[in-house]
Scaffold this motif. Structure first.
Motif, PDB file in Angstrom:
ATOM      1  N   GLU A  43       0.839  -1.205   0.000  1.00 34.19           N
ATOM      2  CA  GLU A  43       0.000   0.000   0.000  1.00 34.19           C
ATOM      3  C   GLU A  43       0.878   1.260   0.000  1.00 34.19           C
ATOM      4  O   GLU A  43       1.812   1.382   0.797  1.00 34.19           O
ATOM      5  N   HIS A  44       0.530   2.191  -0.907  1.00 36.46           N
ATOM      6  CA  HIS A  44       1.270   3.453  -0.997  1.00 36.46           C
ATOM      7  C   HIS A  44       0.350   4.561  -1.483  1.00 36.46           C
ATOM      8  O   HIS A  44      -0.787   4.307  -1.890  1.00 36.46           O
ATOM      9  N   THR A  45       0.860   5.780  -1.419  1.00 33.31           N
ATOM     10  CA  THR A  45       0.149   6.933  -1.988  1.00 33.31           C
ATOM     11  C   THR A  45       1.132   7.698  -2.864  1.00 33.31           C
ATOM     12  O   THR A  45       2.344   7.449  -2.844  1.00 33.31           O
ATOM     13  N   ASP A 103      -2.125  12.810  -8.853  1.00 31.59           N
ATOM     14  CA  ASP A 103      -3.044  11.787  -9.356  1.00 31.59           C
ATOM     15  C   ASP A 103      -2.248  10.716 -10.100  1.00 31.59           C
ATOM     16  O   ASP A 103      -1.259  11.026 -10.781  1.00 31.59           O
ATOM     17  N   GLU A 104      -2.704   9.479  -9.976  1.00 25.89           N
ATOM     18  CA  GLU A 104      -2.063   8.388 -10.723  1.00 25.89           C
ATOM     19  C   GLU A 104      -2.903   8.141 -11.968  1.00 25.89           C
ATOM     20  O   GLU A 104      -4.026   7.640 -11.867  1.00 25.89           O
ATOM     21  N   VAL A 105      -2.388   8.535 -13.124  1.00 29.05           N
ATOM     22  CA  VAL A 105      -3.141   8.412 -14.375  1.00 29.05           C
ATOM     23  C   VAL A 105      -2.451   7.376 -15.263  1.00 29.05           C
ATOM     24  O   VAL A 105      -1.265   7.529 -15.594  1.00 29.05           O
ATOM     25  N   ILE A 125       0.662   3.383 -20.274  1.00 23.62           N
ATOM     26  CA  ILE A 125       1.279   4.712 -20.381  1.00 23.62           C
ATOM     27  C   ILE A 125       1.006   5.426 -19.061  1.00 23.62           C
ATOM     28  O   ILE A 125      -0.139   5.454 -18.588  1.00 23.62           O
ATOM     29  N   ARG A 126       2.048   5.979 -18.461  1.00 24.93           N
ATOM     30  CA  ARG A 126       1.909   6.671 -17.173  1.00 24.93           C
ATOM     31  C   ARG A 126       2.152   8.162 -17.386  1.00 24.93           C
ATOM     32  O   ARG A 126       3.143   8.557 -18.011  1.00 24.93           O
ATOM     33  N   LEU A 127       1.250   8.979 -16.854  1.00 26.10           N
ATOM     34  CA  LEU A 127       1.377  10.440 -16.988  1.00 26.10           C
ATOM     35  C   LEU A 127       1.586  11.043 -15.613  1.00 26.10           C
ATOM     36  O   LEU A 127       0.912  10.656 -14.651  1.00 26.10           O
ATOM     37  N   GLY A 175       8.675  12.172 -12.326  1.00 23.62           N
ATOM     38  CA  GLY A 175       8.027  10.882 -12.558  1.00 23.62           C
ATOM     39  C   GLY A 175       7.565  10.224 -11.274  1.00 23.62           C
ATOM     40  O   GLY A 175       7.084  10.895 -10.374  1.00 23.62           O
ATOM     41  N   TRP A 176       7.737   8.886 -11.217  1.00 21.77           N
ATOM     42  CA  TRP A 176       7.099   8.077 -10.157  1.00 21.77           C
ATOM     43  C   TRP A 176       7.765   8.255  -8.796  1.00 21.77           C
ATOM     44  O   TRP A 176       8.938   7.936  -8.625  1.00 21.77           O
ATOM     45  N   VAL A 177       6.986   8.752  -7.829  1.00 17.22           N
ATOM     46  CA  VAL A 177       7.462   8.849  -6.445  1.00 17.22           C
ATOM     47  C   VAL A 177       6.352   8.264  -5.562  1.00 17.22           C
ATOM     48  O   VAL A 177       5.204   8.707  -5.649  1.00 17.22           O
TER      49      VAL A 177
HETATM   50  C1  LIG Z   1       0.205   0.215 -14.355  1.00 20.58           C
HETATM   51  S1  LIG Z   1       1.447   1.351 -14.073  1.00 20.58           S
HETATM   52  C2  LIG Z   1       2.502   0.668 -12.831  1.00 20.58           C
HETATM   53  C3  LIG Z   1       2.074   0.877 -11.479  1.00 20.58           C
HETATM   54  C4  LIG Z   1       2.318   2.246 -10.916  1.00 20.58           C
HETATM   55  O1  LIG Z   1       2.866   3.124 -11.508  1.00 20.58           O
HETATM   56  C5  LIG Z   1       1.820   2.475  -9.618  1.00 20.58           C
HETATM   57  O2  LIG Z   1       2.070   3.616  -9.001  1.00 20.58           O
HETATM   58  C6  LIG Z   1       1.037   1.593  -8.985  1.00 20.58           C
HETATM   59  O3  LIG Z   1       0.490   1.923  -7.858  1.00 20.58           O
END
Ligand SMILES: CSCCC(=O)/C(O)=C/O
Ligand SMILES: [Fe+2]
Ligand code: NI
Length: 187
Positions: A96-98, A102-104, A154-156, A162-164
């Motif tokens: 579990e994370h946040t 927004d996660e798009v 595709i991640r926006l 990027g991803w944190v």
């Molecule tokens: C389907 S994209 C990979 C998963 C990701 O980026 C994420 O944050 C999952 O919680």
């Protein structure tokens, strides 16, 4: 077929309510502020395609989202079941994370399972080709790709870096169903 299962967060063993119609899934998720839309994913891309190929194929959708919704960065996760790092990649998202944005995510091939922990409920969303999901910032969630990942997403990001992720330290994810490998990928 996309699927939403809604559990009580305290009762992972109790059969959930299940929705498989896209409109029903979108309606239930909208009630808790989650975006769920069906987009055209008609470019012939297979899991394992490179980030460059995927971005080139979906350039106009990506440009439109970046222009209209203010995203600053884009990347691609493209995995097939024989990826040598599949176990480590799966593990990265399983707790579990946040996020502070927004996660798009737009699934242009295959499938993956997002599980959202909102209030007293757990929303388990199996996203498939054509699904766009938008999970509001601060929402507790995890993601599973199964032991045999088969998807291109595709991640926006609004964050240029990027991803944190901020991990909550909860073990709740261990109590809910993991994603089962897609039948057609299980060789
Ligand atoms: C389907 S994209 C990979 C998963 C990701 O980026 C994420 O944050 C999952 O919680
Ligand atoms: Fe996430
Ligand atoms: Ni526990």
């Amino acid at each position: 077929m996309s699927r939403l299962r809604i559990f009580n967060a305290e009762q992972p063993q109790t059969p959930p309510s299940i929705h498989q119609e896209h409109a029903d899934i979108a309606r239930e998720l909208a009630k808790v502020g989650v975006r769920f839309e069906q987009w055209e994913a008609n470019q012939p891309l297979a899991p394992g395609a490179s980030q460059e190929e995927v971005i080139a194929a979906y350039r106009s959708d990506i440009d439109r989202l970046m222009r209209e919704e203010g995203y600053q960065a884009v990347d691609v996760i493209s995995l097939k079941p024989d990826h040598p790092d599949r176990a480590a990649l799966r593990q990265k998202f399983l707790s579990e994370h946040t996020h502070s944005e927004d996660e798009v995510r737009f699934f242009v091939a295959g499938a993956g399972q997002f599980t959202l922990h909102i209030g007293d409920a757990v929303y388990d969303v199996l996203c498939e080709q054509g699904d766009l999901i938008g999970v509001p910032d601060g929402t507790r969630h995890w993601f599973d790709m199964s032991e045999a990942p088969y998807f291109v997403a595709i991640r926006l990001f609004t964050n240029k870096d990027g991803w944190v992720a901020n991990f909550t330290g909860s073990d709740i994810a261990q109590h809910f169903p993991r994603m089962q490998p897609l039948a057609f990928t299980a060789a």
